[in-house]
Design a protein around this motif. Sequence first.
Motif, PDB file in Angstrom:
ATOM      1  N   TYR A  58       0.862  -1.193   0.000  1.00 46.94           N
ATOM      2  CA  TYR A  58       0.000   0.000   0.000  1.00 46.94           C
ATOM      3  C   TYR A  58       0.889   1.230   0.000  1.00 46.94           C
ATOM      4  O   TYR A  58       1.903   1.255   0.724  1.00 46.94           O
ATOM      5  N   VAL A  59       0.573   2.208  -0.826  1.00 48.79           N
ATOM      6  CA  VAL A  59       1.402   3.414  -0.915  1.00 48.79           C
ATOM      7  C   VAL A  59       0.495   4.628  -1.034  1.00 48.79           C
ATOM      8  O   VAL A  59      -0.511   4.584  -1.752  1.00 48.79           O
ATOM      9  N   GLN A  77      -0.670  -1.928  14.966  1.00 50.47           N
ATOM     10  CA  GLN A  77      -0.229  -3.079  14.165  1.00 50.47           C
ATOM     11  C   GLN A  77       0.694  -2.665  13.017  1.00 50.47           C
ATOM     12  O   GLN A  77       1.618  -3.378  12.677  1.00 50.47           O
ATOM     13  N   GLN A  78       0.433  -1.503  12.449  1.00 48.61           N
ATOM     14  CA  GLN A  78       1.131  -1.057  11.238  1.00 48.61           C
ATOM     15  C   GLN A  78       2.487  -0.446  11.525  1.00 48.61           C
ATOM     16  O   GLN A  78       2.657   0.304  12.484  1.00 48.61           O
ATOM     17  N   SER A  79       3.468  -0.812  10.659  1.00 48.19           N
ATOM     18  CA  SER A  79       4.737  -0.073  10.640  1.00 48.19           C
ATOM     19  C   SER A  79       4.659   0.924   9.499  1.00 48.19           C
ATOM     20  O   SER A  79       4.206   0.571   8.401  1.00 48.19           O
ATOM     21  N   ASP A  80       5.076   2.145   9.726  1.00 51.57           N
ATOM     22  CA  ASP A  80       5.141   3.143   8.659  1.00 51.57           C
ATOM     23  C   ASP A  80       6.514   3.081   8.004  1.00 51.57           C
ATOM     24  O   ASP A  80       7.506   2.719   8.637  1.00 51.57           O
ATOM     25  N   PRO A 143       3.250   1.846   4.217  1.00 54.16           N
ATOM     26  CA  PRO A 143       3.109   1.018   5.414  1.00 54.16           C
ATOM     27  C   PRO A 143       3.058  -0.466   5.072  1.00 54.16           C
ATOM     28  O   PRO A 143       2.814  -0.834   3.905  1.00 54.16           O
ATOM     29  N   ASP A 144       3.310  -1.293   6.077  1.00 45.88           N
ATOM     30  CA  ASP A 144       3.355  -2.748   5.792  1.00 45.88           C
ATOM     31  C   ASP A 144       1.953  -3.360   5.816  1.00 45.88           C
ATOM     32  O   ASP A 144       1.816  -4.574   5.678  1.00 45.88           O
ATOM     33  N   ARG A 145       0.928  -2.493   6.006  1.00 45.00           N
ATOM     34  CA  ARG A 145      -0.459  -2.985   5.941  1.00 45.00           C
ATOM     35  C   ARG A 145      -1.287  -1.932   5.223  1.00 45.00           C
ATOM     36  O   ARG A 145      -1.057  -0.744   5.433  1.00 45.00           O
ATOM     37  N   PRO A 146      -2.256  -2.342   4.414  1.00 43.93           N
ATOM     38  CA  PRO A 146      -3.095  -1.331   3.784  1.00 43.93           C
ATOM     39  C   PRO A 146      -3.914  -0.578   4.817  1.00 43.93           C
ATOM     40  O   PRO A 146      -4.179  -1.093   5.916  1.00 43.93           O
ATOM     41  N   TYR A 147      -4.291   0.657   4.492  1.00 44.98           N
ATOM     42  CA  TYR A 147      -5.165   1.426   5.371  1.00 44.98           C
ATOM     43  C   TYR A 147      -6.551   0.765   5.409  1.00 44.98           C
ATOM     44  O   TYR A 147      -7.122   0.447   4.374  1.00 44.98           O
ATOM     45  N   ASP A 148      -7.067   0.545   6.604  1.00 42.59           N
ATOM     46  CA  ASP A 148      -8.396  -0.050   6.745  1.00 42.59           C
ATOM     47  C   ASP A 148      -9.403   1.087   6.895  1.00 42.59           C
ATOM     48  O   ASP A 148      -9.567   1.664   7.980  1.00 42.59           O
ATOM     49  N   HIS A 149     -10.039   1.440   5.785  1.00 45.14           N
ATOM     50  CA  HIS A 149     -10.943   2.601   5.798  1.00 45.14           C
ATOM     51  C   HIS A 149     -12.079   2.404   6.807  1.00 45.14           C
ATOM     52  O   HIS A 149     -12.595   3.347   7.365  1.00 45.14           O
ATOM     53  N   ALA A 150     -12.453   1.146   7.025  1.00 41.60           N
ATOM     54  CA  ALA A 150     -13.581   0.885   7.932  1.00 41.60           C
ATOM     55  C   ALA A 150     -13.149   0.889   9.387  1.00 41.60           C
ATOM     56  O   ALA A 150     -13.976   1.111  10.289  1.00 41.60           O
ATOM     57  N   ASP A 151     -11.853   0.625   9.617  1.00 47.10           N
ATOM     58  CA  ASP A 151     -11.387   0.513  11.009  1.00 47.10           C
ATOM     59  C   ASP A 151      -9.909   0.896  11.087  1.00 47.10           C
ATOM     60  O   ASP A 151      -9.040   0.040  11.229  1.00 47.10           O
TER      61      ASP A 151
END
Length: 172
Positions: A58-59, A77-80, A143-151
């Motif tokens: 994700y970028v 949870q996410q690393s930037d 980030p190492d995880r996509p942004y969770d728009h819902a949460d």
Amino acid sequence: MLAEGTKDTSTVTASGERIERLIDGVILRYAVLQTDERGEITEIFDPAWGVMNAPLVYVYAASVRPGRHKGWVYHKQQSDRMFVLSGFLKIVLYDLREDSPTKGMINEINLSERKRGLIHIPPHVAHLVQNVGDCEAYFVNMPDRPYDHADPDKFRIAKDRIPYSVAGGRGW
Ligand SMILES: Cc1cn([C@H]2C[C@H](O)[C@@H](COP(=O)(O)OP(=O)(O)O[C@H]3O[C@@H](C)C(=O)[C@@H](O)[C@H]3O)O2)c(=O)[nH]c1=O
């Protein structure tokens, strides 16, 4: 006699390496600029570097306007993985982790269009990105995880909760 003042401590080696200890898990890799009469090339991220090589999932680009800052925020949870593209940003980090060898440590990292770099920020390390220039500043975050728009995995901390004085500007 005037007061002696405070003596500077060593901050860089003779070869230009910064001496400051970084918060545990924070990685900083300065970019290399290729330039010729037509323009410039700067590599943003390459797994072959062997640092911060979580896969690209994700970028996005973000900006901070002059006189403003974003933060304090942290993720659980996410690393930037941020890369400063243009403008002048001061990235301030604060280690929130009770079990960290650098608990409570603060890092101030200045990156800009003249000193670009990639910075890895682990979960539970609070960060604040302040525009210290006079034009809008842009950075890319991978980030190492996509942004969770819902949460969203994003938590904001009031400035008075962290022992760091943010000069001027309005935050968040
Ligand atoms: C991060 C993000 C936000 N958004 C939306 C949510 C919201 O409506 C608007 C602004 O989002 P935020 O307030 O989270 O963005 P912002 O405060 O600009 O957050 C940025 O600041 C720095 C300090 C960081 O730490 C980064 O994580 C980055 O999220 O954009 C997306 O659509 N996609 C995304 O990937």
